[in-house]
Design an enzyme around this catalytic site. Structure first.
Site, PDB file in Angstrom:
ATOM      1  N   SER A  74      -7.631 -44.432   4.641  1.00 36.75           N
ATOM      2  CA  SER A  74      -8.424 -44.055   3.469  1.00 36.75           C
ATOM      3  C   SER A  74      -8.853 -45.286   2.682  1.00 36.75           C
ATOM      4  O   SER A  74     -10.006 -45.377   2.234  1.00 36.75           O
ATOM      5  CB  SER A  74      -7.638 -43.094   2.572  1.00 36.75           C
ATOM      6  OG  SER A  74      -7.466 -41.845   3.209  1.00 36.75           O
ATOM      7  N   CYS A 327      -4.946 -33.604   5.321  1.00 32.90           N
ATOM      8  CA  CYS A 327      -5.482 -34.014   4.016  1.00 32.90           C
ATOM      9  C   CYS A 327      -6.124 -32.850   3.277  1.00 32.90           C
ATOM     10  O   CYS A 327      -6.346 -32.923   2.076  1.00 32.90           O
ATOM     11  CB  CYS A 327      -6.502 -35.131   4.195  1.00 32.90           C
ATOM     12  SG  CYS A 327      -5.831 -36.576   5.030  1.00 32.90           S
TER      13      CYS A 327
END
Length: 411
Positions: A74, A327
Site C-alpha cells: 500500500s 482489505c
C-alpha cells in the site's frame, strides 16, 4: 478443531522457518542502525545492501539502488502515484488505471482527483483483462502515469503487462504495476516487461508483515514520499526495518529459487480443485480467466450459497478461505472486481476465493471439495434464492445462452 487447511494465501502467508532464522540475529546480536557510521553498524548496513541486490536480481533491475524498502504494498502504491503526480504536474494531470485495482491504487487515485488530477478508470472484459487498444486510446498528451496491476488479488487474472508497458512507453508515459500478488509467484523482469515502477509486499511470499519495496527505475525522477532523514537515498526517511528487510529478501530468494517447481505443482493442484468442483457441485461459476490466472487462485461463485455462511461453515471444518480481498472485509457491497467483470450482484455475494500454496496436499484438496460440496448443499437447502433459481431456471438460461462473456457454469 481437528485440522487446519489454510487456503487464503492471497491475504497473507506464513513466515518460513528459514526466513525467521535469517531475521533473528538482527533483533539481538546485530541490532545496530545501518545509518550509523561506526564499525558495529556495518554488518547491518551490508546485510541491507545484500538484500537490495537480491531483490534487484530477481526482478531484473539494472542496479540495486533502484530498490527502495517500504512498509508494504500500500505504501509503495501510494508513493508511485503521488510522487509521479507531483513531479510531472508540469507535463500534465492525467492518470490511467483500471476498475479492478487494489484499493491502495483506487483510493489514491480518488485522493488525487480531489487535488486536481484527472483519472481514467479502464473497463476490463468478463475475464478481467485490459484491452490494449482501449488502453492506447485512453492515453492523452496530458497523461503522466499508468498503473495496471500485474495480477488481480481477487480473481487472479494476469494482465498483458509487457504489451501495456510498451504502449505506455511509446507515448512517453511512465508505467507502474502493482505486483503484490505476482512477485515470486510468476516470472517478472522489469526491463523486458517495460516496467518503470513496481510494488511488492513481503507477507505475500512467506516474508514478514510490514515489509515491502518499490522498484523505481533510475530513468524515472520522482521525489521522496516520507520526509525526514537521508535513508533510501533521501527518498524514504525513517530508520530501516533491518530484520524485516533481511527476512523479506530471504523469502524472495527462496521463492524465486523454487518458482518453476512451485508454479507447476500449485497450478496443477488449482486445476484439480476447479475440475472437481465443476464436476461435483452444480451451478458453480469460475470467475476470472481460466488459464491466464495466478497458479494458486481459485475464485468461484455458488448460486444460492451466501459467502458469509460459506466462510463460517467452512471455518467450522478447519478450512480458511475468503470472500475476496482481506482489505475489503466487512463491506456490505459486492466486490468491485466482480462488478467490473459483469457478475450479477446477487451471484457476487455467493462467491469464495481460495488461494493455495505449495504445501497443500491432494488429500487436503479432496477434503476441501467434499466439505465445500456438503456446505453448499446445506446452505442451498435453506435458500429461497436457490429454490427460486431451480424453479424458474432464470440464471441457468442466462449463463447457457451464447455470450461474449464465455463464463464457465457447471451442471
Amino acid at each position: 478443531m481437528d485440522r487446519l487447511i489454510y487456503m487464503d494465501n492471497a491475504a497473507t502467508t506464513s513466515v518460513k522457518p528459514e526466513v525467521l532464522n535469517s531475521m533473528l540475529p538482527f533483533f539481538t546480536d546485530n541490532y545496530a542502525n545501518p545509518s550509523s557510521i561506526y564499525n558495529f553498524a556495518q554488518k547491518s548496513k551490508k546485510a541491507v545492501e545484500d538484500a537490495r541486490t537480491t531483490i534487484a536480481d530477481i526482478i531484473g533491475a539494472d542496479k540495486p539502488n533502484e530498490i527502495y524498502f517500504t512498509a508494504g504494498g500500500s505504501e509503495s502504491d501510494n508513493w508511485a502515484l503521488k510522487a509521479a503526480a507531483e513531479c510531472f504536474k508540469d507535463k500534465g494531470n492525467h492518470i490511467i488505471t483500471t476498475k479492478i485495482e487494489h484499493h491502495a491504487i483506487l483510493h489514491t487515485c480518488e485522493w488525487l482527483e480531489k487535488h486536481g488530477y484527472e483519472v481514467t478508470y479502464l473497463d476490463v472484459d468478463s475475464k478481467g483483462l485490459v484491452d490494449i487498444d482501449e488502453f492506447c486510446a485512453a492515453i492523452k498528451d496530458t497523461t503522466i502515469i499508468a498503473s495496471i496491476m500485474y495480477a488481480n488479488n481477487e480473481i487472479g487474472t494476469i494482465e498483458p503487462i509487457k504489451e501495456l508497458g510498451a504502449a505506455a512507453h511509446s507515448k512517453g508515459v511512465i508505467f507502474h504495476t502493482d505486483a503484490v500478488q505476482a512477485f515470486t509467484h510468476i516470472p517478472v523482469n522489469v526491463k523486458d516487461m517495460n516496467i518503470d515502477m513496481l510494488s511488492a509486499s513481503g507477507h505475500k511470499f512467506h516474508g514478514p508483515k510490514g515489509t515491502g519495496f518499490l522498484y523505481i527505475s533510475n530513468s524515472v525522477k520522482i521525489g521522496s514520499f516520507i520526509h525526514g532523514g537521508s535513508q533510501e537515498r533521501s527518498r524514504r526517511a525513517g530508520t530501516l526495518n533491518v530484520p524485516g528487510i533481511i527476512g523479506m529478501a530471504e523469502a524472495a530468494r527462496l521463492e524465486a529459487m523454487n518458482m518453476e517447481k512451485n508454479m507447476k505443482y500449485v497450478s496443477g493442484m488449482r486445476d484439480y480443485i476447479i475440475e472437481r468442483i465443476s464436476a461435483d457441485i452444480p451451478y458453480a461459476i469460475l470467475n476470472g480467466d481460466r488459464y491466464k490466472r495466478l497458479p494458486g487462485n481459485i475464485h468461484m461463485s455458488f448460486i444460492g450459497a451466501a459467502s458469509e455462511l460459506l466462510l463460517i461453515m467452512l471455518d467450522q471444518k478447519g478450512i480458511c478461505v475468503s470472500a475476496g480481498s482481506a482489505c475489503a472485509s466487512g463491506s456490505v457491497d459486492p466486490s468491485h472486481v466482480l462488478t467490473a467483470i459483469g457478475v450479477d450482484k446477487n451471484i457476487a455475494r455467493n462467491s469464495v476465493r481460495m488461494t493455495i500454496g505449495e504445501d497443500l496436499t491432494k488429500e487436503e484438496a479432496d477434503y476441501v471439495v467434499e466439505e465445500l460440496k456438503a456446505v453448499v448443499e446445506r446452505i442451498r437447502s435453506m435458500s429461497p434464492e436457490y429454490a427460486q433459481f431451480i424453479a424458474k431456471k432464470s440464471y441457468c438460461l442466462l449463463y447457457t445462452s451464447p455470450s461474449p462473456r464465455d463464463r464457465s457454469l457447471s451442471r
